[in-house]
Design a protein around this motif. Structure first.
Motif, PDB file in Angstrom:
ATOM      1  N   ARG A 185       0.845  -1.199   0.000  1.00 26.27           N
ATOM      2  CA  ARG A 185       0.000   0.000   0.000  1.00 26.27           C
ATOM      3  C   ARG A 185       0.879   1.248   0.000  1.00 26.27           C
ATOM      4  O   ARG A 185       0.935   1.987   0.994  1.00 26.27           O
ATOM      5  N   PRO A 186       1.593   1.507  -1.097  1.00 26.94           N
ATOM      6  CA  PRO A 186       2.448   2.695  -1.135  1.00 26.94           C
ATOM      7  C   PRO A 186       1.675   3.989  -0.905  1.00 26.94           C
ATOM      8  O   PRO A 186       2.235   4.952  -0.392  1.00 26.94           O
ATOM      9  N   ASP A 187       0.388   4.007  -1.251  1.00 24.75           N
ATOM     10  CA  ASP A 187      -0.416   5.213  -1.019  1.00 24.75           C
ATOM     11  C   ASP A 187      -0.504   5.532   0.470  1.00 24.75           C
ATOM     12  O   ASP A 187      -0.382   6.692   0.879  1.00 24.75           O
ATOM     13  N   LEU A 188      -0.689   4.493   1.292  1.00 19.16           N
ATOM     14  CA  LEU A 188      -0.750   4.711   2.742  1.00 19.16           C
ATOM     15  C   LEU A 188       0.611   5.136   3.282  1.00 19.16           C
ATOM     16  O   LEU A 188       0.696   6.012   4.153  1.00 19.16           O
ATOM     17  N   MET A 189       1.662   4.525   2.778  1.00 18.12           N
ATOM     18  CA  MET A 189       2.995   4.891   3.253  1.00 18.12           C
ATOM     19  C   MET A 189       3.313   6.344   2.905  1.00 18.12           C
ATOM     20  O   MET A 189       3.881   7.075   3.724  1.00 18.12           O
ATOM     21  N   HIS A 190       2.943   6.759   1.703  1.00 10.55           N
ATOM     22  CA  HIS A 190       3.189   8.154   1.329  1.00 10.55           C
ATOM     23  C   HIS A 190       2.398   9.113   2.213  1.00 10.55           C
ATOM     24  O   HIS A 190       2.901  10.178   2.599  1.00 10.55           O
ATOM     25  N   ARG A 191       1.182   8.770   2.553  1.00 16.24           N
ATOM     26  CA  ARG A 191       0.377   9.622   3.444  1.00 16.24           C
ATOM     27  C   ARG A 191       1.018   9.696   4.836  1.00 16.24           C
ATOM     28  O   ARG A 191       1.169  10.780   5.411  1.00 16.24           O
ATOM     29  N   LEU A 192       1.441   8.551   5.357  1.00 18.20           N
ATOM     30  CA  LEU A 192       2.095   8.505   6.671  1.00 18.20           C
ATOM     31  C   LEU A 192       3.358   9.369   6.663  1.00 18.20           C
ATOM     32  O   LEU A 192       3.586  10.167   7.584  1.00 18.20           O
ATOM     33  N   LEU A 193       4.165   9.224   5.623  1.00 18.20           N
ATOM     34  CA  LEU A 193       5.430   9.952   5.548  1.00 18.20           C
ATOM     35  C   LEU A 193       5.216  11.452   5.372  1.00 18.20           C
ATOM     36  O   LEU A 193       5.967  12.262   5.922  1.00 18.20           O
ATOM     37  N   ALA A 194       4.200  11.831   4.618  1.00 22.22           N
ATOM     38  CA  ALA A 194       3.939  13.255   4.400  1.00 22.22           C
ATOM     39  C   ALA A 194       3.544  13.943   5.707  1.00 22.22           C
ATOM     40  O   ALA A 194       4.049  15.030   6.035  1.00 22.22           O
ATOM     41  N   VAL A 195       2.644  13.324   6.457  1.00 25.22           N
ATOM     42  CA  VAL A 195       2.230  13.911   7.738  1.00 25.22           C
ATOM     43  C   VAL A 195       3.421  13.976   8.693  1.00 25.22           C
ATOM     44  O   VAL A 195       3.642  14.987   9.374  1.00 25.22           O
ATOM     45  N   THR A 196       4.206  12.903   8.725  1.00 22.70           N
ATOM     46  CA  THR A 196       5.355  12.863   9.629  1.00 22.70           C
ATOM     47  C   THR A 196       6.399  13.905   9.238  1.00 22.70           C
ATOM     48  O   THR A 196       6.977  14.581  10.097  1.00 22.70           O
ATOM     49  N   ALA A 197       6.638  14.057   7.933  1.00 19.39           N
ATOM     50  CA  ALA A 197       7.608  15.056   7.477  1.00 19.39           C
ATOM     51  C   ALA A 197       7.182  16.463   7.874  1.00 19.39           C
ATOM     52  O   ALA A 197       8.008  17.272   8.327  1.00 19.39           O
ATOM     53  N   ASP A 198       5.907  16.765   7.731  1.00 19.77           N
ATOM     54  CA  ASP A 198       5.430  18.103   8.100  1.00 19.77           C
ATOM     55  C   ASP A 198       5.549  18.324   9.605  1.00 19.77           C
ATOM     56  O   ASP A 198       5.872  19.434  10.059  1.00 19.77           O
ATOM     57  N   ALA A 199       5.328  17.262  10.377  1.00 19.52           N
ATOM     58  CA  ALA A 199       5.483  17.363  11.832  1.00 19.52           C
ATOM     59  C   ALA A 199       6.944  17.580  12.208  1.00 19.52           C
ATOM     60  O   ALA A 199       7.263  18.409  13.075  1.00 19.52           O
ATOM     61  N   VAL A 200       7.850  16.847  11.561  1.00 19.13           N
ATOM     62  CA  VAL A 200       9.282  16.983  11.846  1.00 19.13           C
ATOM     63  C   VAL A 200       9.772  18.387  11.508  1.00 19.13           C
ATOM     64  O   VAL A 200      10.539  18.997  12.265  1.00 19.13           O
ATOM     65  N   ALA A 201       9.327  18.928  10.373  1.00 13.64           N
ATOM     66  CA  ALA A 201       9.743  20.279   9.977  1.00 13.64           C
ATOM     67  C   ALA A 201       9.299  21.307  11.018  1.00 13.64           C
ATOM     68  O   ALA A 201      10.086  22.180  11.424  1.00 13.64           O
ATOM     69  N   LEU A 202       8.060  21.197  11.455  1.00  8.34           N
ATOM     70  CA  LEU A 202       7.542  22.123  12.467  1.00  8.34           C
ATOM     71  C   LEU A 202       8.326  21.972  13.779  1.00  8.34           C
ATOM     72  O   LEU A 202       8.688  22.963  14.435  1.00  8.34           O
ATOM     73  N   TYR A 203       8.603  20.729  14.134  1.00  4.62           N
ATOM     74  CA  TYR A 203       9.338  20.411  15.358  1.00  4.62           C
ATOM     75  C   TYR A 203      10.743  21.024  15.339  1.00  4.62           C
ATOM     76  O   TYR A 203      11.183  21.654  16.321  1.00  4.62           O
ATOM     77  N   LEU A 204      11.451  20.876  14.228  1.00  4.10           N
ATOM     78  CA  LEU A 204      12.804  21.437  14.139  1.00  4.10           C
ATOM     79  C   LEU A 204      12.777  22.961  14.103  1.00  4.10           C
ATOM     80  O   LEU A 204      13.658  23.614  14.686  1.00  4.10           O
ATOM     81  N   ASN A 205      11.804  23.538  13.431  1.00  7.33           N
ATOM     82  CA  ASN A 205      11.693  24.998  13.442  1.00  7.33           C
ATOM     83  C   ASN A 205      11.463  25.527  14.850  1.00  7.33           C
ATOM     84  O   ASN A 205      12.020  26.569  15.234  1.00  7.33           O
ATOM     85  N   GLU A 206      10.678  24.812  15.636  1.00  3.81           N
ATOM     86  CA  GLU A 206      10.445  25.222  17.023  1.00  3.81           C
ATOM     87  C   GLU A 206      11.716  25.062  17.865  1.00  3.81           C
ATOM     88  O   GLU A 206      11.985  25.877  18.751  1.00  3.81           O
ATOM     89  N   GLN A 207      12.492  24.027  17.606  1.00  2.00           N
ATOM     90  CA  GLN A 207      13.762  23.884  18.320  1.00  2.00           C
ATOM     91  C   GLN A 207      14.702  25.039  17.996  1.00  2.00           C
ATOM     92  O   GLN A 207      15.387  25.562  18.883  1.00  2.00           O
ATOM     93  N   MET A 208      14.742  25.441  16.730  1.00  4.92           N
ATOM     94  CA  MET A 208      15.575  26.589  16.344  1.00  4.92           C
ATOM     95  C   MET A 208      15.106  27.845  17.063  1.00  4.92           C
ATOM     96  O   MET A 208      15.924  28.619  17.574  1.00  4.92           O
ATOM     97  N   ARG A 209      13.814  28.029  17.091  1.00  2.00           N
ATOM     98  CA  ARG A 209      13.267  29.214  17.747  1.00  2.00           C
ATOM     99  C   ARG A 209      13.600  29.209  19.246  1.00  2.00           C
ATOM    100  O   ARG A 209      13.799  30.266  19.856  1.00  2.00           O
ATOM    101  N   ALA A 210      13.693  28.013  19.825  1.00  3.41           N
ATOM    102  CA  ALA A 210      13.986  27.894  21.255  1.00  3.41           C
ATOM    103  C   ALA A 210      15.471  28.063  21.569  1.00  3.41           C
ATOM    104  O   ALA A 210      15.834  28.245  22.731  1.00  3.41           O
ATOM    105  N   GLY A 211      16.337  27.975  20.537  1.00  4.56           N
ATOM    106  CA  GLY A 211      17.758  28.210  20.793  1.00  4.56           C
ATOM    107  C   GLY A 211      18.725  27.245  20.147  1.00  4.56           C
ATOM    108  O   GLY A 211      19.945  27.407  20.309  1.00  4.56           O
ATOM    109  N   ALA A 212      18.252  26.226  19.404  1.00 10.49           N
ATOM    110  CA  ALA A 212      19.178  25.302  18.734  1.00 10.49           C
ATOM    111  C   ALA A 212      19.971  26.054  17.669  1.00 10.49           C
ATOM    112  O   ALA A 212      19.414  26.804  16.879  1.00 10.49           O
TER     113      ALA A 212
END
Length: 356
Positions: free
Chosen positions: A174-201
């Motif tokens: 089910r590559p369609d499901l894997m792509h959906r899982l990865l897309a949501v996770t990638a957007d979460a990771v990007a937001l997470y790292l941006n917040e770490q930078m804002r906090a001082g990383a």
């Protein structure tokens, strides 16, 4: 808000600028090989008790810097904080690896995934700010996350895996499901790292720990593409100060040129890659981080020094090298061996530059 940086050698190396010596830090440098870490973890009661307590996380992040003249600190946390914030229920049993109470293996589970509210990860961002203040400008602080593919492996498997049977079955059937899982996770990771930078990383690293388990073709589609999605969403800096990025794919030597083509400042390599050949392949596009076999640290001091010098000699006096292990340090490593390594890297890299 933060003290001026006293040692910027690590950041200069990531930017491929000249340095007086090769900077060094170690993946998993705050960990079980240090008796003081074990004592603090015992006080915290559990790994998550340690990681979610700002004071404890600050304390253990600074512990290796009290022992060794390392050139960077890395946030003490875990790569699985993002899927935990997605509601999968992360736990660490004594003597075992991480486990999720809920796994993501079918259409309903994938459809339920959402980018989490970053307030659920406030303890991470508060720890970043606390650590940065406690460092008082001594060395830079690295923030990090797992890559979307690596996080997906844990989310689908429910924990670590020897064969990646569940995640690869989902990917192929089910590559369609894997792509959906990865897309949501990638957007979460990007937001997470941006917040770490804002906090001082002051630098951020993406750990693609399991990218190397993929076949050629699958790596590009299911790992590299989503690491790119993360990097494309990251801020270039905070308050006008550039925040360098590092991407590390364990087992990714085959795809070094493609990884170097990402919007990254540095590429981490494991011990299976000759760093001199790697530098020739990537030229001056990116800095390189690595790449001593962690098990060298069980050898006698003379061998540790010899192996470290070999890597430094292979890289040469060129700018853009951050010395590190090819993966995380073993919990059984003698701390005295780390002291030998740090001293050898600093001394020999100065000697190389003096001759250049």
């Amino acid at each position: 808000m933060f003290a001026p940086l006293q040692n910027d050698t690590f950041l200069r190396a990531l930017r491929r600028q000249p340095t007086d010596y090769t900077p060094l830090w170690l993946m998993r440098q705050a960990g079980r090989y240090l008796p003081e870490y074990c004592a603090t973890r015992a006080k915290a009661g559990s790994f998550m008790g340690l990681a979610t307590n700002v004071d404890y996380a600050t304390e253990v992040t600074l512990q290796p810097l009290e022992r060794f003249p390392l050139d960077a600190a890395i946030l003490f946390s875990d790569i699985l904080t993002v899927p935990d914030a997605m509601g999968l229920g992360l736990s660490f049993a004594a003597g075992e690896g991480p486990k999720f109470a809920r796994v993501v293996r079918d259409e309903a589970a994938v459809a339920a995934l959402e980018v989490p509210d970053m307030e659920r990860l406030r303890y991470v961002f508060d720890a970043v700010t606390s650590i940065r203040k406690a460092l008082a400008g001594r060395v830079p602080l690295i923030g990090f996350s797992g890559s979307p593919w690596t996080l997906a492996c844990y989310m689908v498997e429910g924990g670590g895996s020897d064969d990646y049977r569940h995640v690869k079955s989902l990917m192929y059937s089910r590559p369609d499901l894997m792509h959906r899982l990865l897309a949501v996770t990638a957007d979460a990771v990007a937001l997470y790292l941006n917040e770490q930078m804002r906090a001082g990383a002051q630098a951020v690293m993406v750990f693609d720990s399991w990218g190397g388990v993929l076949a050629d073709g699958a790596f590009q589609e299911f790992s590299l593409a989503y690491t790119r999605r993360v990097l494309d969403q990251l801020h270039r800096g905070v308050d006008g100060v550039d925040v360098p990025r590092i991407v590390f794919t364990k087992g990714g030597g085959l795809w070094l040129d493609q990884i170097a083509g990402l919007e990254t400042d540095a590429v981490g390599i494991d011990w299976t890659v000759d760093i001199g050949q790697a530098r020739e392949r990537v030229g001056h596009r990116v800095a390189l981080q690595g790449n001593l076999d962690p098990n060298v640290l069980f050898a006698p001091p003379a061998v540790i020094e010899q192996q470290a010098c070999r890597i430094l000699d292979r890289f040469g006096a060129h700018p853009g090298h951050v010395f590190n292990l090819g993966h995380g340090i073993s919990q059984y490593t003698p701390p005295e061996s780390v002291a030998v390594l740090v001293e050898a890297v600093h001394r020999h890299s100065r000697r190389i530059r003096a001759k250049a």
